[in-house]
Scaffold this motif. Structure first.
Motif, PDB file in Angstrom:
ATOM      1  N   ASP A 334       0.833  -1.213   0.000  1.00  0.00           N
ATOM      2  CA  ASP A 334       0.000   0.000   0.000  1.00  0.00           C
ATOM      3  C   ASP A 334       0.862   1.256   0.000  1.00  0.00           C
ATOM      4  OD1 ASP A 334      -2.420  -1.286  -0.081  1.00  0.00           O
ATOM      5  OD2 ASP A 334      -2.744  -1.263   2.081  1.00  0.00           O
ATOM      6  N   ALA A 335       1.966   1.226   0.760  1.00  0.00           N
ATOM      7  CA  ALA A 335       2.859   2.396   0.828  1.00  0.00           C
ATOM      8  C   ALA A 335       3.466   2.687  -0.548  1.00  0.00           C
ATOM      9  CB  ALA A 335       3.961   2.153   1.854  1.00  0.00           C
ATOM     10  N   ILE A 336       3.839   1.635  -1.277  1.00  0.00           N
ATOM     11  CA  ILE A 336       4.398   1.823  -2.619  1.00  0.00           C
ATOM     12  C   ILE A 336       3.324   2.366  -3.561  1.00  0.00           C
ATOM     13  CG2 ILE A 336       5.414   0.643  -4.602  1.00  0.00           C
ATOM     14  CD1 ILE A 336       6.680  -1.329  -2.593  1.00  0.00           C
ATOM     15  N   GLY A 337       2.112   1.832  -3.452  1.00  0.00           N
ATOM     16  CA  GLY A 337       1.020   2.336  -4.281  1.00  0.00           C
ATOM     17  C   GLY A 337       0.716   3.799  -4.002  1.00  0.00           C
ATOM     18  N   THR A 338       0.766   4.186  -2.725  1.00  0.00           N
ATOM     19  CA  THR A 338       0.529   5.583  -2.362  1.00  0.00           C
ATOM     20  C   THR A 338       1.603   6.488  -2.945  1.00  0.00           C
ATOM     21  OG1 THR A 338      -0.577   4.948  -0.306  1.00  0.00           O
ATOM     22  CG2 THR A 338       0.285   7.187  -0.424  1.00  0.00           C
ATOM     23  N   ALA A 339       2.853   6.039  -2.915  1.00  0.00           N
ATOM     24  CA  ALA A 339       3.948   6.830  -3.490  1.00  0.00           C
ATOM     25  C   ALA A 339       3.739   7.036  -4.983  1.00  0.00           C
ATOM     26  CB  ALA A 339       5.284   6.141  -3.229  1.00  0.00           C
ATOM     27  N   ARG A 340       3.310   6.002  -5.678  1.00  0.00           N
ATOM     28  CA  ARG A 340       3.056   6.129  -7.112  1.00  0.00           C
ATOM     29  C   ARG A 340       1.955   7.151  -7.383  1.00  0.00           C
ATOM     30  NH1 ARG A 340       1.696   0.623  -9.720  1.00  0.00           N
ATOM     31  NH2 ARG A 340       2.029   1.842 -11.628  1.00  0.00           N
TER      32      ARG A 340
END
Length: 364
Positions: A334-340
């Motif tokens: 989720d953290a990676i998706g939020t960064a994207r």
């Protein structure tokens, strides 16, 4: 569906929206559809109409493929005007927009009338990653065709058959690229690209402290900077030299007349926008690679019988699966998706990467 529209006029419509994940072949499918519409044999692939349509050089095929952050309203207005003209040599006038998700709201409004009041023998082919990426007024007036990601084995077979790549390397590249054909070809041919991808994926096991997080974020940002510089420096210089030549200017002159300076400044602005877009795309691809190891760790932890993207890093995947619970792995994804999402929304990339990296710290 597309072949049916070529052969049966009742199945044809004035606007198509082709969606699918990166590497699914949206633009390739759109060009093949354009060729089939213009081909007297319904898409033989070898005649003059097919070859020029596939190349984007056919008189009745117009391709808009932006390398900038968005498609500007002036470009959309030009397409809307072009759509009013009848085809010059073929049966259809085809307008292909490869990045319909980059239409600004004003640009979409400029296209809206052309889509609401279609002209006979003009067809729009719009490409985007998903329906949700396209402004609702555009997608509601288009027929949707969703493409799926090709299987890894099919991509590997293509690399071997078409590009002469060894089967083992082709299989690795197709799996690591997650079936993105263009990226798989690059991974198979470029050792530097394989090294950068491996370094990116292995960041997951390095982030233990706040300092590690900051360093990892800086590493991801520097990869984008290096890729951006290596890909754009030579091309930007060639474009500037070509512009000066067209304007009859002396490239060695210390100063140029005002009208030349203004055009050079416009070119440099366009190049800067293109570089920004490219840098973001490189970072996004790196984040997809990083996401893959957490996905593999979650699969390993759950005991699912699903092929791993990073099968060559099974030891690192297993270690990550032991250190993090399923909830923690999902939180990392989720953290990676939020960064994207933040980078796509114009948050400074380094800031978004630092916030993400802090969330990816491993437990002590």
């Amino acid at each position: 569906m597309l072949q049916g529209a070529v052969t049966d006029p009742a199945q044809m419509t004035h606007a198509w929206l082709l969606t699918g994940p990166p590497g699914s072949g949206r633009s390739t499918a759109a060009r093949a559809f354009a060729a089939a519409l213009l081909c007297p044999d319904g898409g033989c692939g070898t005649c003059h109409e097919c070859r020029t349509a596939l190349d984007g050089t056919h008189a009745d095929v117009t391709v808009l493929a932006t390398q900038g952050l968005s498609i500007q309203v002036k470009d959309a207005r030009e397409l809307a005007q072009l759509a009013q003209h009848r085809p010059s040599v073929g049966a259809w006038r085809v307008i292909l927009v490869e990045d319909a998700d980059r239409l600004t709201e004003r640009a979409a409004d400029a296209l809206l009338k052309a889509l609401e009041e279609p002209v006979a023998r003009t067809v729009w082919l719009l490409c985007a990653p998903s329906v949700e990426d396209v402004i609702i007024t555009i997608r509601s007036r288009s027929r949707h065709v969703r493409l799926r990601t090709p299987p890894v084995a099919a991509v590997a077979d293509l690399l071997t058959r078409r590009d002469g790549i060894e089967p083992a390397m082709a299989s690795y590249a197709a799996r690591a690229a997650q079936s993105h054909v263009g990226l798989a070809r690059r991974l198979a041919r470029d050792e530097g690209a394989r090294t950068r991808r491996r370094d990116t994926v292995l960041l997951a096991g390095r982030i233990r402290s706040l300092g590690d997080a900051m360093e990892a974020a800086a590493d991801l940002a520097s990869i984008a900077t290096q890729e951006q510089s290596s890909s754009s420096a030579e091309r930007d210089g060639a474009e500037k030299a070509r512009l000066l030549e067209q304007l009859g200017a002396d490239p060695e002159a210390r100063t140029q007349p005002p009208h030349i300076r203004s055009q050079v400044a416009a070119l440099e602005k366009e190049q800067k926008t293109r570089a920004t877009r490219f840098g973001r795309d490189v970072i996004d691809r790196s984040l997809i690679d990083l996401l893959s190891i957490y996905r593999d760790a979650l699969i390993t932890r759950s005991g699912s019988d699903v092929e791993l993207v990073n099968a060559d890093l099974a030891e690192q995947v297993g270690s990550l699966a032991q250190m993090l619970s399923a909830e923690q792995l999902l939180g990392a994804m989720d953290a990676i998706g939020t960064a994207r999402e933040r980078i796509e929304a114009n948050v400074p990339p380094l800031l978004a990467l630092e916030a993400m990296a802090i969330s990816l710290r491993l437990p002590r």
